[in-house]
Design an enzyme around this catalytic site. Sequence first.
Site, short mmCIF file in Angstrom:
data_model
loop_
_atom_site.label_atom_id
_atom_site.label_comp_id
_atom_site.label_asym_id
_atom_site.label_seq_id
_atom_site.Cartn_x
_atom_site.Cartn_y
_atom_site.Cartn_z
N PRO A 28 0.82 -1.21 0.00
CA PRO A 28 0.00 0.00 0.00
C PRO A 28 0.86 1.27 0.00
CG PRO A 28 -0.59 -1.45 1.83
CD PRO A 28 0.64 -2.01 1.22
N GLY A 29 0.33 2.30 -0.62
CA GLY A 29 0.98 3.61 -0.54
C GLY A 29 2.20 3.80 -1.42
N GLY A 66 1.94 4.17 -4.71
CA GLY A 66 1.59 4.97 -5.88
C GLY A 66 0.79 4.26 -6.97
N SER A 94 9.47 -18.44 5.18
CA SER A 94 10.80 -17.85 5.05
C SER A 94 11.58 -17.79 6.36
CB SER A 94 10.72 -16.46 4.41
OG SER A 94 10.25 -15.53 5.34
N LYS A 139 12.53 -6.65 3.16
CA LYS A 139 13.17 -7.17 4.36
C LYS A 139 14.50 -6.47 4.61
CE LYS A 139 11.14 -11.78 4.17
NZ LYS A 139 11.33 -13.18 3.73
P1 ADP Z 1 -1.43 2.76 -3.54
O1 ADP Z 1 -2.53 2.86 -4.54
O2 ADP Z 1 -0.23 2.02 -4.06
O3 ADP Z 1 -1.83 2.25 -2.20
P2 ADP Z 1 -1.45 5.63 -3.67
O4 ADP Z 1 -1.43 5.78 -5.14
O5 ADP Z 1 -2.72 5.84 -2.96
O6 ADP Z 1 -0.86 4.22 -3.29
O7 ADP Z 1 -0.31 6.56 -3.07
C1 ADP Z 1 -0.39 7.21 -1.82
C2 ADP Z 1 0.14 8.62 -1.95
O8 ADP Z 1 1.54 8.63 -2.16
C3 ADP Z 1 -0.47 9.38 -3.10
O9 ADP Z 1 -0.72 10.68 -2.66
C4 ADP Z 1 0.63 9.36 -4.15
O10 ADP Z 1 0.56 10.47 -4.99
C5 ADP Z 1 1.88 9.37 -3.31
N1 ADP Z 1 3.00 8.70 -3.99
C6 ADP Z 1 3.29 7.37 -3.97
N2 ADP Z 1 4.39 7.10 -4.70
C7 ADP Z 1 4.83 8.27 -5.20
C8 ADP Z 1 5.93 8.66 -6.04
N3 ADP Z 1 6.82 7.77 -6.52
N4 ADP Z 1 6.06 9.95 -6.34
C9 ADP Z 1 5.17 10.86 -5.87
N5 ADP Z 1 4.13 10.59 -5.08
C10 ADP Z 1 3.94 9.30 -4.74
#
Ligand code: ADP
Length: 494
Positions: free
Chosen positions: A80-81, A83, A401, A444
Site C-alpha cells: 500500500p501507498g 503509488g 521464510s 526485508k
Molecule cells: P497505492 O494505490 O499504491 O496504495 P497511492 O497511489 O494511494 O498508493 O499513493 C499514496 C500517496 O503517495 C499518493 O498521494 C501518491 O501520490 C503518493 N506517492 C506514492 N508514490 C509516489 C511517487 N513515486 N512519487 C510521488 N508521489 C507518490
Amino acid sequence: QDTPSQMADSQILKNYLDFLIGLPWYKASVDNDDLSMVAEALNKEHYALDKVKERIIEYIAVKIMTKKNPSTILCLVGPPGVGKTSLAMSIAQALGRKFIKQSLGGVKDESEIRGHRRTYIGALPGRILKGMYDAQTVNPVFLLDEIDKMSSDYKGDPTSAMLEVLDPEQNHTFSDNYVEEPYDLSQVLFIATANYLENIPAPLRDRMEIVELSSYTKFEKFQIAKEHLIAKQLEIHGIKNNQFEIDDEAIYHIIEHFTREAGVRELNRYLGSLIRKAIKEILVTKVESVHITKENINKYLGRDRFTDTNIHTEDTVGVVTGLAYTQFGGDTLDVEATYYRGKGGLVLTGKLGDVMKESAQTALSYVKAHADEFEIDSKLFTENDIHIHVPEGAIKKDGPSAGIALTTAIISLFTNKKIDNDIALTGEITLRGNVLKIGGLKEKSIGAIRSGIKKIIIPKDNLNETKEFEDEIKNNIEYIPVSNYTEVFEILWR
Ligand code: ADP
C-alpha cells in the site's frame, strides 16, 4: 387504487429505469493520443519508478497504435501507498479519460460483480455497472482495486464473472443480472491493483500484464516528500510556500520515528497534520511563517512513535533475528527458543500461521536428523520439550521464510552457541536442509538496515535480485548466499 405492494413495485421499476437511462450507452470521451503527454503526466506526478513508468508507456503505446485496448489488463502489484492508484489516475488524466475506482476487496459473491436479479428484494446492479454509471462515459479508465482480496464462497466464485469483464472476446456483451441488457465494456481501459501477486486467482493472473512496485527506501521517501507531497499538501491547505518551511532533517525524522510503512501514506498524513498545525499557529499567534526543524518537530507531532533499533542488544543463545515481510514493509522478527524437562514435545507460540508452524516442525526434524553433524547429544531431544516463541504475539505471522532462522535458534539452543546480533537470516528450509528462495527480500533488507543489521544470510537463488537493489541498500548490507543449511552452520560458528 394502488395497494402498498404495487407502490413498491412501481418504485422498483422506476429505480431500474433511472439506472438504465443513467448508464452511459454511447457517450465517449475523445482520447488524447499523444504518447509524450502520457510520459509527461507520469513523470510530473511521480518520483523514480522508472521501470514501472516505462512499462506503462509501452502498454499505452500499443493501445494508441492498434486503436483498441490491449488484450491483457495492466495489473500494478505492490504494498500500500507506493503509488498504484495515483499512477492509474495519471494515465486517465493524460489520456483525457474519466477515472473510476471500485474496490474488489472482500468481494466473495458473484452477484457483487454481476448484480442481483430484480426479483430479489433490494436488488442492486453489480460493481462494474455501478462504476460505469458513475463514469458517464463508455471509455473510462476503470481501476479494479485489490483484485487479490476477492475470495469465493458457496454463493459462487466472483473470479469467473471478473474473467468475463476482462476478456475482450466477451466483454462487449457483458451481462448484469440487474440490468438484463447486454452492456459493452470493450472500450473501458481496465487497470487492476493487488498487494500480493500470489493471491490473485490464477485464471485472472493469466489475463494480466503484471507490473511490480516495491517499497521505497528512506532516501526515496525523502525525495517523494520533498518533490511532491509537501507541495501538494500546501496547495490542498491553501497556504503559501513562504509560510511553511521544513528542514530536511525534520523530514527524515518523520520517516524514521513516526512511520513504519512500505509506501508514503503515513508520511503524507503527518505532513498534512504538520501543515494544519502550522496554519493554526499562523492564525492564532499571527507569526509570518512556521519553520519546522528536527528540534521542534515533537512540539507539533507529539512524542516519537518508533525508536531507532529493535534488535536484541546482546548476543544470546537461542535468539535469532529473522526477517518478515508484511503489507507495512519489511521488519526484523526475533525467534526465541528455550527448552525444559519434558518428553520431546514442541510448543509454538506467537500467533504463527500453519505454514510457519510446519516450517518449525521441519526445522526441528532436520536438526534431529543431523544431530551428530552439529554435535548435539540426541538425548536432549527426548528428555526435553522445546518452546519456540516469536514475539509481538498480537501480530499474525506466516510463511515459510523463517525456516533457517528457526533451525538456527534450535541449534543455538542445544549447542549453547551464540549468534552475532548484527546477522539476520531468511530462507525456507527443506527436510534435506536445502535453502529455498523467498519473497520480499528488498523490503526485508530495508527493515533490516533500520534495525541495525549488517549481514543477511539469504538463499542463493535470491542473490541475483540483490544486484538490482538501490545502492542505499547494497552499501549497507552484506548478503551471504547459501544453498544448504550446512553452509549456514559454517558461517555462523566455524
Ligand atoms: P497505492 O494505490 O499504491 O496504495 P497511492 O497511489 O494511494 O498508493 O499513493 C499514496 C500517496 O503517495 C499518493 O498521494 C501518491 O501520490 C503518493 N506517492 C506514492 N508514490 C509516489 C511517487 N513515486 N512519487 C510521488 N508521489 C507518490
